[in-house]
Design an enzyme around this catalytic site. Structure first.
Site: not given
Ligand code: GLU
Length: 453
Positions: A130, A170
């Site tokens: 991430k 995201d």
């Protein structure tokens, strides 16, 4: 050979807290997983001997870097960027990039940890990662966002690659930002590869990637209901968020005959007792997409609806089904109790870790159908995985084919959760336990094969 020390759960969590000071979200995510894994590995010596959970809960590496950019008034601005590469035991690191002022190293470490289990659950060969920045795209011009993305990629490019680490979108990172970042990657490296997913259809993107997370969360809900002989049709649905995940969850829930009552953003939620149908959803997509507006504007457009401000959350609205699709820790223990006492029978998380630990315990105890994000929202990254396959083969699959893949993948995740989340003494499936164990087992067994590396 000596038997490895068995640390108990409490000591394990104390150790994680001590090694990660000031990182509450990361500790929370590890604790939620560890509660189930400790029980599962109690009689499995190899997982202890090789310290598997301890190793998964320590990212392979965390890169932190400065991102400088110039705003439209000529001011030099400084942000912090990160990429967390958590685990690549079963495939290249894979996971989104988040641009939001709430982004910290703790938030990205929790997301990369969750992603490792989620990606394993999809059945596709993807590790967990991430990245992101505390940059706030809200109120910025396209050119400001472009300059930021280019600067961000000017550092990130050296850490990623189609077979190394494949970022995607995201919160705060959608098609526009992916376009700017892919353009900069291509410019620096002179390579056209599948290094990012969520790309535009003109340059290697996959059909249904945009819809996949929200649709997938509703497919998971549908699978849970089907398993107990029930369905979405005729049910009231409360949804939080109004971005890509929430609007597509609303769309699929509506298509399946559900009545969506709420959507929200950081300022509050809208409640429409008449139901947020496809025409209204299309209006919201336009409002939150191209116009980058606020959800409160909905009430001026659609009579009979109300806006509840001051950051109010929709969990007090009575419903049969709930889909938290906004962000982490947006649903606490008290709100979980209200949902349950109002008769909510199923919760499917479109966001990552939207329910806090107290809330998770409330849902588990009430024995309602409760799907954690790592299972329910895996449809997005799954279609990202399919985008990677299409890029590697230099082909594009048809929409019908991809829709079927998404349905099959969500059904497969549901099956794996049932396999590991059921108990002999009860008919109720513990989806949190099922998702944690199924995700863990795949990564853990690959790690065992490699020895200590
Ligand atoms: N950010 C999404 C997630 O939380 C998608 C990641 C991806 O497509 O790589 O799973």
């Amino acid at each position: 050979m000596a038997t490895a020390d068995h640390v108990d759960l409490e000591r394990f969590i104390a150790g994680v807290s001590k090694r990660n000071p000031g990182q509450p979200e990361f500790v929370q995510a590890v604790q939620e997983v560890a509660e189930d894994i400790f029980e599962f590995i109690a009689d499995k010596e190899a997982y202890h001997e090789y310290q598997i959970l301890r190793r998964i809960a320590e990212p392979d590496r965390v890169m932190s870097f400065r991102v400088c950019w110039e705003d439209d008034r000529g001011n030099i601005r400084v942000q912090r960027g990160w990429r967390v590469q958590n685990n690549n035991a079963i495939g290249p690191y894979k996971g989104g990039i988040r641009f939001h002022p709430s982004v910290t190293e703790s938030v990205l470490k929790f997301l990369a940890f969750e992603q490792t289990f989620k990606n394993a659950l999809t059945g596709l060969p993807m590790g967990g990662g991430k990245g992101g920045s505390n940059f706030n795209p809200k109120g910025k011009s396209d050119h400001e966002v472009m300059r930021f993305c280019q600067s961000f990629m000017t550092e990130l490019y050296r850490h990623i690659g189609a077979d190394v680490d494949v970022p995607a979108g995201d919160i705060g990172v959608g098609g526009r930002e992916i376009g700017y970042m892919f353009g900069q990657y291509k410019r620096i490296t002179n390579e056209f590869t599948g290094v990012l997913t969520g790309k535009g259809l003109e340059y290697g993107g996959s059909l249904i990637r945009t819809e996949a997370t929200g649709y997938g969360a509703v497919y998971f809900l549908q699978n849970m209901l089907k398993n107990v002989g029930d369905e979405v049709a005729g049910k009231t649905v409360v949804i939080s968020g109004s971005g890509n995940v929430a609007t597509h969850a609303a769309e699929k829930a509506t298509q399946l005959g559900g009545k969506v009552l709420t959507l929200s953003d950081s300022e509050g939620f809208i409640h429409d007792p008449a139901g947020i149908d496809q025409t209204k959803i299309d209006w919201i997509k336009e409002l939150k997409g191209r116009r980058r507006g606020r959800i409160s504007e909905y009430v001026k457009e659609f009579k009979g609806s109300s806006f509840h401000g001051d950051g109010a959350r929709p969990w007090g609205v009575a419903c049969d089904l709930a889909l938290p699709c906004a962000t982490q820790n947006e649903l606490n223990g008290a709100e979980a109790k209200i949902l349950v006492s109002n008769g909510c029978i199923a919760v499917s998380e479109g966001a990552n870790m939207p329910t806090d630990l107290d809330g998770v315990h409330v849902f588990k105890q009430a024995q309602i159908l409760y799907a954690p994000g790592k299972a329910a929202n895996a449809g997005g990254v799954a279609v990202s995985g399919l985008e990677m396959s299409q890029n590697s083969a230099r082909i594009s699959w048809k929409e019908a084919e991809l829709q079927q893949h998404l349905l099959d993948i969500m059904a497969g995740i549901h099956e794996r959760c049932v396999e590991y989340g059921g108990r002999k003494d009860s008919k109720v499936i513990d989806y949190v336990r099922g998702a944690n164990i199924a995700g863990f087992k795949k990564v853990a067994d690959a790690m065992l094969a490699y020895g200590v590396v």
